[in-house]
Structure formats: C-alpha cells, structure tokens
Scaffold this active site. Structure first.
Site, PDB file in Angstrom:
ATOM      1  N   SER A  56     114.293 -45.495 -63.442  1.00 30.54           N
ATOM      2  CA  SER A  56     114.037 -44.132 -62.968  1.00 30.54           C
ATOM      3  C   SER A  56     115.127 -43.617 -62.030  1.00 30.54           C
ATOM      4  O   SER A  56     115.206 -42.417 -61.769  1.00 30.54           O
ATOM      5  CB  SER A  56     112.684 -44.060 -62.258  1.00 30.54           C
ATOM      6  OG  SER A  56     112.703 -44.802 -61.054  1.00 30.54           O
ATOM      7  N   LYS A 100     112.500 -44.962 -54.906  1.00 29.80           N
ATOM      8  CA  LYS A 100     112.526 -43.552 -55.286  1.00 29.80           C
ATOM      9  C   LYS A 100     113.255 -42.761 -54.200  1.00 29.80           C
ATOM     10  O   LYS A 100     113.572 -43.266 -53.125  1.00 29.80           O
ATOM     11  CB  LYS A 100     111.104 -42.994 -55.442  1.00 29.80           C
ATOM     12  CG  LYS A 100     110.212 -43.747 -56.408  1.00 29.80           C
ATOM     13  CD  LYS A 100     110.634 -43.595 -57.851  1.00 29.80           C
ATOM     14  CE  LYS A 100     109.686 -44.347 -58.792  1.00 29.80           C
ATOM     15  NZ  LYS A 100     110.126 -44.273 -60.196  1.00 29.80           N
TER      16      LYS A 100
END
Length: 256
Positions: A56, A100
């Site tokens: 991601s 993240k």
C-alpha cells in the site's frame, strides 16, 4: 677526607622520572571515546526496525523494505508523517503492524475529493505528489488524540477510509502508534527519510524538519568507537615502549 685514603665514590644518580603526559592523553581519549560510542548506541537502540510486506506504500517504500521508526516522549505527530501502528482494529482483533501516512490529525475534517481529485483537510486542498491511484470519496471528522491514515497507493490500501462508519470513525488512537518513520535501512546503515511538505505547502500547521536521529546516532557511535581505538592503541603502544625503556635502563650500569 682522611689523608691517604681515596675519596668515596659519589652516589648513583637516577634520571628523574617524567610524568607520563602521553599516557594521560591516551587514557582521556579512550574514556571519551567509550562514552561517545555508548551514547550513540543507546540512541541507535532507542529506535526500532520493521519490514512491512504490504504494497500500500509501494510508491514510497518498496514492499519488504526495512524502515527505522521511533517516537520520542512528547513528540508530536504531523500530517504527512509515516507511522507504524497497531492495526488490530482493521483486521478483526489480530495483532499486526501497519505502515500508513497520516493525512489528518485530531480535530481535523478530512474529505475527498475536490475537482482535481485531491483530498481536502479543513477545507484546504492538498497536493500529494506521492499518491498513486484514484481516490474514493469519503468524509471524516478526526477525534482528538487520534490520527487518520491512508496508504500512498490510494486504490490499494486497507486504511482509515474503510472504517469511517465504525467506532472512532476509522481513526487510529495515538496510544496505538508505535512511532514515526525516520529512515530506511538497517542497524549499521540508514538513509534519512525526508519530511513531507505537502500539508505545510497547503497552509496547514506542521513541520518540514526530518528526524535525523537514526543518522546522527550512528555517526556518534562510529566516531566514538574510532576515538576509543586511537586512545586504546596509543595507550598500549606507549606503555609497552615505556616498559622497554625501563628494562634497558635497569640493565645499564649506574651513572657515577
């Protein structure tokens, strides 16, 4: 002197013993170097390392690349920071670490998207050059003491955006944040991770100063080890040479 008898020989004269200044200098170097090296190593081990296999963040950090992260006491987490956090709330209670990007902090209102496909934080559009993929529409209000996170691969990331309707609105409590990514690399070599300026460029409060701790701590430890070696080797050589000179002096006939 008694007449007719030879004069008594003068007493043997020893050369005055000099204060070992060179030895003192090398002792100081060895002690200073060991203290410096220990200080650097303590700082090195105050950070943690982890390898995140997911993709991601692939546009910024390659899958499987090792990152160095840390969180100093009282350190503020800023918009744009990359954070390692406990993601049990995202994966049904299983303990797992996620990496993240923080796109909003406590008290922020974040939404997507404007007519150029950008997120807006407190009404301000943010140009994020690191983002890849089409962004989905969302809107969230971030609770105090939390951060709202998203992957840089916006069309391939399991993050806060998919948990907006759950308790906490998808935000991650600061108590579950392990640290802010400061570098990539390993125990011996690191590459400092630059601070993100996308949010400050949009007029939002933040910082443009990267965390140089992982780099400076390794430099400090290396310099300290070098100074210690100079002091230790110099002390050893000086002591051996001094002992050799004393043995030669003891074997020579006394000066009369």
């Amino acid at each position: 002197m008694t007449e007719g008898f030879p004069a008594a020989p003068p007493p043997a004269v020893r050369a005055p013993r000099r204060f070992p200044w060179l030895i003192a200098i090398f002792v100081v170097l060895a002690i200073a170097g060991s203290v410096l090296a220990a200080t650097g190593l303590l700082k090195v081990f105050s950070y943690r390392m982890v390898s995140i296999p997911g993709g991601s963040m692939a546009h910024t950090i390659a899958p499987g690349e090792r990152v160095v992260f840390g969180l100093n006491e009282g350190q503020e987490i800023h918009r744009g920071d990359l954070v390692v956090f406990e993601a049990s709330g995202f994966v049904g209670g299983r303990s797992v670490k996620f990496l993240k990007r923080v796109i909003a902090v406590g008290g922020d209102e974040v939404e997507c998207c404007d007519d150029q496909g950008r997120i807006k934080v407190n009404g301000k559009p943010v140009d994020e050059p690191y983002v890849v993929g089409k962004q989905e529409t969302f809107h969230a209000k971030v609770p105090q003491g939390s951060v709202f996170v998203a992957g840089d691969q916006r069309d391939n990331s399991f993050d806060s955006r998919w948990w907006i309707n759950q308790s906490g609105g998808g935000s991650v409590p600061l108590s579950e944040v392990y640290g802010v990514v400061a570098a990539t690399g390993n125990l011996f070599w690191v590459k400092q991770f630059p601070a993100t300026t996308a949010f400050t460029d949009a007029g939002l409060p933040g910082t443009t100063e990267p965390d140089s701790g992982p780099v400076t701590s390794r430099i400090t430890a290396g310099v300290g080890a070098g100074v210690f070696l100079i002091g230790f080797v110099g002390l050893l050589v000086t002591v051996v040479r001094s002992a050799g000179r004393r043995r030669k002096a003891a074997a020579a006939p006394p000066v009369r």
